[in-house]
Scaffold this active site. Structure first.
Site, short mmCIF file in Angstrom:
data_model
loop_
_atom_site.label_atom_id
_atom_site.label_comp_id
_atom_site.label_asym_id
_atom_site.label_seq_id
_atom_site.Cartn_x
_atom_site.Cartn_y
_atom_site.Cartn_z
N HIS A 106 0.83 -1.20 0.00
CA HIS A 106 0.00 0.00 0.00
C HIS A 106 0.87 1.25 0.00
CE1 HIS A 106 -3.91 -2.04 1.49
NE2 HIS A 106 -3.91 -1.86 0.18
N ARG A 163 -9.43 -2.33 -13.46
CA ARG A 163 -9.23 -3.42 -12.50
C ARG A 163 -10.47 -3.50 -11.61
NH1 ARG A 163 -3.40 -1.68 -12.57
NH2 ARG A 163 -2.14 -3.55 -12.93
N ARG A 194 -11.93 -5.38 -17.24
CA ARG A 194 -11.39 -6.72 -16.99
C ARG A 194 -12.30 -7.44 -16.00
NH1 ARG A 194 -5.51 -7.58 -14.47
NH2 ARG A 194 -6.47 -6.72 -12.61
N GLU A 224 -1.00 -13.22 -19.80
CA GLU A 224 -0.24 -13.10 -18.54
C GLU A 224 0.48 -14.40 -18.21
OE1 GLU A 224 -2.68 -10.52 -15.51
OE2 GLU A 224 -4.03 -11.84 -16.61
N ASN A 253 3.11 -7.60 -15.76
CA ASN A 253 3.46 -7.86 -14.34
C ASN A 253 3.43 -9.36 -14.09
OD1 ASN A 253 3.25 -5.08 -14.18
ND2 ASN A 253 1.19 -5.12 -13.37
N ASP A 254 2.31 -9.97 -14.45
CA ASP A 254 2.21 -11.42 -14.24
C ASP A 254 3.06 -12.20 -15.22
OD1 ASP A 254 0.64 -12.03 -11.94
OD2 ASP A 254 -1.06 -11.12 -12.95
N CYS A 304 -0.96 -3.71 -20.91
CA CYS A 304 -1.57 -2.97 -19.79
C CYS A 304 -0.82 -3.23 -18.49
CB CYS A 304 -3.05 -3.31 -19.65
SG CYS A 304 -3.34 -5.06 -19.33
#
Ligand code: PEP
Ligand code: MG
Length: 835
Positions: free
Chosen positions: A455, A562, A598, A692, A715-716, A763
């Site tokens: 966070h 998201r 998504r 991904e 990212n994934d 993305c």
């Protein structure tokens, strides 16, 4: 006092708590007792008593029974996620009940289908006062059969009657690994042999010897001098036995003169070959800053151990929790800060956390001490679950500990004041500390530990503060007042740079500021390369506020909404109507620009409170993304109905996360088509996929025949291609989407999609990485969906590029040996281009 016999509250198979598939219950962290695997559908009172609490979800109830025994009955595991639907309470808090009376009725089939287990723990939560002398496990039981026999702990009575003897002694801890789980369990075992109640005390904190979690929470290390304290008839013997046990080392490695083992350090600097005067770190929020180092070292808030009476302390805690809750709820703002505050409020309202604190107060503790004990125990549990994302949530608990303690003691929590131009250094930061920073004074963050997906990282990004995390121990050598250059994009902090480097950095910062202003001024113009090729510059969204920021920064649409971020604070699943309203609002803010929605991507590193997923050994390889939706058809249907309800039809496109095979696309499209029929929608609605998984990248040519578009989640894709957990600071330095292996998968995806005439976007984080953009365009990507504030810079950069040069650059990068080599290549490329 005579033995207390508790009868089975359920019909079913009685078994040991060891068989409960949940570490908290099986580890007796909330108390000892028994479990029943039910075949009946009603929970009965195991003794006469009074209902203390009934969870709002209806799945858990506490009773105070004969002799003061306190019981917790928790129907099934993770059933809080079911939002109360299968449970009907037949009693209310404060009500007197008689043995055998029905307390809760439940729909057993519904729980079996939706929860990881129906096994129901029945726990004695004030185990200090009662000892279990007989379990009736290993057989079928009916309500009325005796399953637990308890005896009051004699010492309690003795202490109550005589005031008890209080004895204490100090001992130095010789075990090389301090008091970790095994010694804690040994200490508990030895303590149980005495009637006295005993505690270990370190600094201002104390924990009873009968709770392993509490003992671990004291963080006792090799060489610490701690106090062993006991109260009761045989207190002196208990203290002597515990001191001897600890002094003797418990068969652990003792290494009296060896330093404690170093924690596994992320040590990115060690992985990277950096010149003297530079420290390496992991990018948490992009940017570049020059400033003066200032350490944030916050002293622990001191609280007394002993309270002033149960009533007084309970009221103090109630008031403090109320004040913190009210402050969090009233804080202005939306987006990431609001979502984090909502998560904090949910923690404050957590019944189990509160019950744990109440137990401390009932045991005579000060409200602050009890709250600290409860939050630390829960934080330890989260850290021990082996899931880095959950471990990062432990910081949120520690944050709340501090906020509530500050409220109780009046300690300073005002906004942290720093001189303008401060680069803040910290071992670790709490979300509330970041929210309290004045961005006009603090220009960047350099953090020794931390995680790139915490966070704190998200907040820093939202506030526009460049941040590096996982810098490691070398950061400790940086003194207050040192001049720093924080190059977050480059993953480097320059410490006390020579004047020439500083002058160059000032020039860079000046150029960046000018370029940012110019990019923003031109953000409204279309996005084309220098040789006229259209590249769509989209933005990733997680809230309505993000959509506003995206439009203000010239985004031409959204390449990734998201949706799991929209309902973070919910503990029940949002229905189609609610979803339609929110998607419609975001579509409205985008004023007709495309919105790629998504489908929910929960599971793995993104747990959702309202979707029960059984604990998994490898969550990143388990039930996540589209696998969850296909396993829960009602959730999928509600979301698709919500999306299809937005008008005009077609503004919203549907994107499937974590695709690994054709069957998943076919299954989703079949539901979309059925719903279109039911909702009378004649227009075709685009259904695309996220790439991904390496499987999707490698078979893109096959998948593209079934998908309207492909968008790469770098990212994934990076974590799966490199087998490096994206949330694990220990491997953070190696996670770089510009690794040639990832680039080859991207190239393969683009080639496969081109065979079917489909467009490919990105993305994931690479779309917001200036060094990645020329490569992605060179590999054939035509849509980039970036962080909203990066869009002006993205568009400005695209306008400087030509397709042929990008293609040549990408071809060379595919053959490079490392991500570092690729980055150096692109830097040279951009320098040459600018010259
Ligand atoms: C990705 O994996 O790159 C992506 C965009 O999805 P998320 O970061 O939400 O997992
Ligand atoms: Mg992803």
């Amino acid at each position: 006092m005579t033995a207390i016999r508790l009868t089975a509250p359920l019909k079913g198979w009685a078994c040991s708590l060891d068989e409960v598939p949940d570490a908290v219950f099986a580890g007796r962290m909330l108390g000892d007792g028994i479990a029943i695997d039910p075949v009946g559908t009603s929970l009965h009172a195991p003794c006469d008593g009074e209902v203390l609490t009934l969870h709002s979800g209806g799945h858990a109830i506490t009773l105070r029974g004969v002799g003061g025994v306190e019981l917790l009955m928790h129907i099934g595991i993770d059933t809080v996620q079911l939002g109360g639907a299968p449970f009907t309470a037949r009693v209310a808090p404060g009500e007197r009940v008689t043995q055998g009376q029905v307390l809760i009725e439940f729909d057993l089939d519904a729980i079996v289908c939706a929860a990881p287990s129906v096994v129901t723990p029945i726990l004695v939560t004030n185990g200090d006062a009662f000892r279990i002398v007989a379990h009736g496990g290993g057989r079928m039981v009916e309500p009325g059969d005796v399953v637990l026999t308890l005896e009051p702990v004699a010492a309690r009575e003795a202490v109550a009657e005589t005031g008890g003897e209080r004895v204490s002694a100090e001992v130095r801890v010789p075990m090389a690994h301090g008091i970790h789980a095994r010694p804690a369990a040994r200490i508990g075992d030895v303590a149980k042999g005495f009637s006295a109640t005993s505690w270990l005390v370190k600094g201002g904190a104390q924990a009873t010897t009968r709770g392993a979690v509490g003992l671990l929470g004291l963080g006792i290390r090799h060489g610490d001098v701690i106090e062993v304290r006991a109260s009761g008839a045989d207190a002196a013997q208990a203290v002597a036995a515990l001191v001897a046990l600890i002094e003797g080392g418990m068969g652990e490695a003792t290494a009296p003169d060896a330093p404690p083992p170093a924690p596994i350090a992320p040590a990115p600097a060690g992985l990277r070959d950096l010149p003297a005067g530079q420290l390496g770190g992991t990018l948490a929020a992009a940017g570049y800053a020059i400033g003066t180092a200032r350490w944030l070292r916050v002293a622990e808030i001191e609280v007394p151990v002993d309270g002033q009476g149960i009533e007084v302390e309970a009221q103090r805690l109630e008031r403090a929790l109320g004040a913190v809750r009210a402050r969090l709820a009233a804080a202005p703002g939306t987006g990431a800060g609001a979502a984090i505050r909502a998560a904090h409020i949910a923690f404050l309202d957590d019944d189990d956390l509160r019950a744990e604190a109440d137990r401390g107060i009932v045991g005579g503790q000060d409200a602050g001490h009890a709250w600290r004990g409860a939050t630390r125990a829960q934080a330890m549990v989260l850290k021990g679950l082996g899931d880095s994302r959950l471990a990062e949530r432990a910081d949120d608990l520690l944050d709340l500990e501090r906020q509530v303690l500050a409220e109780l003691t009046g300690a300073e929590t005002a906004a942290l004041a720093f001189a303008p131009g401060t680069i803040l250094l910290a071992d670790d930061l709490l979300p509330s500390q970041v929210m309290a920073l004045d961005p006009a004074a603090v220009v960047g963050l350099a953090i020794e530990r931390g995680g790139p997906t915490s966070h704190v990282a998200i907040l820093a990004g939202t506030m526009g503060l460049p941040a590096l995390v996982a810098i490691g121990a070398p950061l400790q050598d940086v003194a207050d007042g040192t001049t720093l250059i924080l190059d977050a994009d480059g993953g480097v902090v320059h410490v006390d740079p020579p004047e020439a480097v500083l002058a160059e950095a000032r020039a860079i910062a000046g150029r960046r500021a000018d370029a940012a202003a110019a990019a923003l001024a031109a953000a409204g113009e279309a996005c084309r390369t220098a040789d006229g090729v259209r590249i769509e510059a989209f933005a990733n969204l997680g809230s309505v506020e993000d959509a506003r920021i995206a439009v203000a920064n010239g985004a031409e649409g959204s390449g990734l909404l998201r949706t799991e971020f929209l309902f973070l604070e919910r503990d029940t699943a949002p229905d189609a109507t609610e979803q339609a309203a929110l998607y419609g609002e975001i579509a409205g803010v985008l004023e007709g620009r495309p919105l790629i929605v998504r489908l929910l991507d929960v599971g793995g590193d993104k747990p959702a409170p309202y979707l029960p997923i059984a604990p998994e050994e490898n969550p990143a390889l388990g039930l996540r993304g589209i696998r969850v939706a296909l396993a829960m058809p009602k959730i999928l249907e509600a979301q698709l109905r919500g999306i299809l309800s937005v008008r005009p039809v077609g503004q919203c496109r549907i994107m499937i996360p974590m695709v690994a095979s054709v069957a998943e696309i076919v299954a989703v499209r079949a539901v979309v088509d059925r719903l279109r029929g039911e909702m009378g929608i004649a227009e075709r609605v685009e259904v695309g996929i996220m790439v991904e998984t390496p499987a999707a990248a490698v078979t893109a040519g096959t998948l593209a025949a079934h998908a309207d578009f492909l968008s790469i989640g770098t990212n994934d894709l990076t974590q799966y291609a490199l087998a490096m957990d994206r949330g694990n600071p220990a491997v953070a330095a190696g996670i770089d989407g510009l690794h040639p292996a990832v680039l080859q998968l991207i190239a393969h995806t683009a080639q496969g999609a081109a065979r079917h005439g489909r467009w490919v976007g990105v993305c994931g984080g690479l779309a917001s990485d200036g060094l990645a953009v020329p490569l992605l365009i060179g590999l054939g990507i035509t849509e980039l969906s970036a962080a909203p504030r990066f869009v002006p810079e993205l568009k400005a950069l695209v306008r400087t590029l030509s397709i042929d040069r990008c293609h040549a650059l990408a071809t060379r990068a595919l053959a490079a040996a490392s991500a570092g080599e690729v980055r150096a290549m692109v830097r040279d490329f951009l320098k040459e281009q600018a010259a």
